[in-house]
Scaffold this motif. Structure first.
Motif, PDB file in Angstrom:
ATOM      1  N   PRO A  29       4.513  -4.506  51.140  1.00  0.00           N
ATOM      2  CA  PRO A  29       5.464  -5.285  51.011  1.00  0.00           C
ATOM      3  C   PRO A  29       6.063  -5.713  49.674  1.00  0.00           C
ATOM      4  O   PRO A  29       5.390  -5.224  48.730  1.00  0.00           O
ATOM      5  CB  PRO A  29       4.924  -6.705  51.723  1.00  0.00           C
ATOM      6  N   GLN A  30       6.917  -6.315  49.485  1.00  0.00           N
ATOM      7  CA  GLN A  30       7.593  -6.513  48.099  1.00  0.00           C
ATOM      8  C   GLN A  30       6.598  -7.810  47.695  1.00  0.00           C
ATOM      9  O   GLN A  30       6.701  -8.010  46.320  1.00  0.00           O
ATOM     10  CB  GLN A  30       9.034  -6.785  48.116  1.00  0.00           C
ATOM     11  N   ASN A  31       6.646  -8.643  48.364  1.00  0.00           N
ATOM     12  CA  ASN A  31       5.779  -9.881  48.230  1.00  0.00           C
ATOM     13  C   ASN A  31       4.756 -10.109  49.076  1.00  0.00           C
ATOM     14  O   ASN A  31       4.640  -9.802  50.408  1.00  0.00           O
ATOM     15  CB  ASN A  31       6.504 -11.151  48.067  1.00  0.00           C
ATOM     16  N   LEU A  32       3.488 -10.430  48.615  1.00  0.00           N
ATOM     17  CA  LEU A  32       2.173 -10.668  49.154  1.00  0.00           C
ATOM     18  C   LEU A  32       1.312 -11.712  49.031  1.00  0.00           C
ATOM     19  O   LEU A  32       1.006 -11.806  47.593  1.00  0.00           O
ATOM     20  CB  LEU A  32       1.638  -9.381  49.460  1.00  0.00           C
ATOM     21  N   THR A  33       1.061 -12.724  49.716  1.00  0.00           N
ATOM     22  CA  THR A  33       0.518 -13.979  49.428  1.00  0.00           C
ATOM     23  C   THR A  33      -0.956 -13.921  50.268  1.00  0.00           C
ATOM     24  O   THR A  33      -0.747 -13.836  51.454  1.00  0.00           O
ATOM     25  CB  THR A  33       1.106 -15.184  49.356  1.00  0.00           C
ATOM     26  N   ALA A  34      -2.034 -14.176  49.768  1.00  0.00           N
ATOM     27  CA  ALA A  34      -3.289 -14.108  50.467  1.00  0.00           C
ATOM     28  C   ALA A  34      -4.070 -15.036  49.903  1.00  0.00           C
ATOM     29  O   ALA A  34      -4.339 -15.501  48.880  1.00  0.00           O
ATOM     30  CB  ALA A  34      -4.051 -12.650  50.638  1.00  0.00           C
ATOM     31  N   GLN A  35      -5.525 -15.367  50.703  1.00  0.00           N
ATOM     32  CA  GLN A  35      -6.293 -16.121  50.489  1.00  0.00           C
ATOM     33  C   GLN A  35      -7.525 -15.345  49.884  1.00  0.00           C
ATOM     34  O   GLN A  35      -7.838 -14.171  50.238  1.00  0.00           O
ATOM     35  CB  GLN A  35      -6.786 -16.910  51.611  1.00  0.00           C
TER      36      GLN A  35
ATOM     37  N   ARG B  71       4.526  -7.731  44.508  1.00  0.00           N
ATOM     38  CA  ARG B  71       4.029  -8.998  43.739  1.00  0.00           C
ATOM     39  C   ARG B  71       3.018  -9.557  44.721  1.00  0.00           C
ATOM     40  O   ARG B  71       3.155 -10.295  45.607  1.00  0.00           O
ATOM     41  CB  ARG B  71       4.863 -10.049  43.442  1.00  0.00           C
ATOM     42  N   LEU B  72       1.753  -9.599  43.960  1.00  0.00           N
ATOM     43  CA  LEU B  72       0.458 -10.074  44.856  1.00  0.00           C
ATOM     44  C   LEU B  72      -0.032 -11.366  44.290  1.00  0.00           C
ATOM     45  O   LEU B  72      -0.297 -11.411  43.288  1.00  0.00           O
ATOM     46  CB  LEU B  72      -0.670  -8.964  44.864  1.00  0.00           C
ATOM     47  N   THR B  73      -0.301 -12.133  45.140  1.00  0.00           N
ATOM     48  CA  THR B  73      -0.433 -13.524  44.700  1.00  0.00           C
ATOM     49  C   THR B  73      -1.863 -13.841  45.468  1.00  0.00           C
ATOM     50  O   THR B  73      -1.598 -13.865  46.947  1.00  0.00           O
ATOM     51  CB  THR B  73       0.360 -14.848  44.924  1.00  0.00           C
ATOM     52  N   ILE B  74      -3.030 -14.044  44.830  1.00  0.00           N
ATOM     53  CA  ILE B  74      -4.346 -14.544  45.679  1.00  0.00           C
ATOM     54  C   ILE B  74      -4.561 -15.692  45.273  1.00  0.00           C
ATOM     55  O   ILE B  74      -4.938 -16.382  44.259  1.00  0.00           O
ATOM     56  CB  ILE B  74      -5.431 -13.674  45.168  1.00  0.00           C
TER      57      ILE B  74
END
Lengths: 108, 113
Positions: free
Chosen positions: A8-14, A103-106
């Motif tokens: 994906p273009q943006n991905l937010t995960a725990q 863009r990955l945000t953990i």
């Protein structure tokens, strides 16, 4: 249509989740590179693939030449993995054609 | 071992001016390639140099030029600056002509006003 597409273009995960970033390309390539870019601009080369699979720590990269597809996996993700991940198709010796980045945000 | 060094890190120029950016590769590396990164277009290939010769050039106007010196250091020049030239300019070095692992500099952020 871009020659190199990421999803994906943006991905937010725990924290702890398994992450997959996909890259498809429509051009002929001599290799496929995965890069990591942190805020501030610095880019680090993660992998270069021309076939099969490579692993470095918690990062795994695979490529399927016939399907023109590559994936980057992160196991046991950590907040320090937060960055923009970019795939780049290498044409010839040095020319890189880049995807638009993921863009990955953990989150902790 | 020092990494790839780009100077200056930040630059503000006025439309119509010209600018020269510098890239010093890792010691022993002979190849340098340049890239432009903008929010709209992402990363785009500008040129590649090996043994003081430009080997390939991306789809950029003639205002963008570059060169490589005998010590492998490279410069790129943009003449008659336009607002759209505002970008992060990155260079990468590799030991041989074929990139097996590219080492990137921190980039030069150019703002054209």
């Amino acid at each position: 249509k871009n020659e190199v597409e990421q999803s994906p273009q943006n991905l937010t995960a725990q924290e702890g989740e398994f992450i997959t970033i996909n890259c498809s390309y429509s051009v002929g390539i001599s290799a496929l590179h995965w890069l990591q870019q942190h805020p501030g601009g610095g880019i680090v080369s993660l992998f270069m693939l021309s076939s099969g699979k490579k692993k470095h720590g918690r990062l795994i990269a695979t490529i399927n030449i016939q399907e023109k597809h590559s994936s980057l996996h992160i196991t046991a993700s950590h907040p320090r993995d937060s960055a923009v991940y970019i795939c780049a198709a290498r044409q010839g010796a040095q020319k890189l054609v880049f995807g638009q980045g993921t863009r990955l945000t953990i989150n902790p | 071992k020092a990494g790839v060094t780009q100077t200056p890190r930040y630059l503000i120029k006025t439309r119509g001016q010209q600018v020269t950016l510098s890239c010093s590769p890792i010691s022993g590396h002979r190849s340098v390639s340049w890239y432009q990164q903008t929010p709209g277009q992402g990363l785009q290939f500008l040129f590649e140099y090996f043994s003081e010769t430009q080997r390939n050039k991306g789809n950029f106007p003639g205002r963008f030029s570059g060169r490589q010196f005998s010590n492998s250091r490279s410069e790129m020049n943009v003449s008659t600056l336009e607002l759209g030239d505002s970008a992060l300019y990155l260079c990468a070095s590799s030991f041989d002509r074929v990139i097996t692992e590219a080492f990137f500099g921190q980039g030069t952020r150019l703002t054209v006003v």
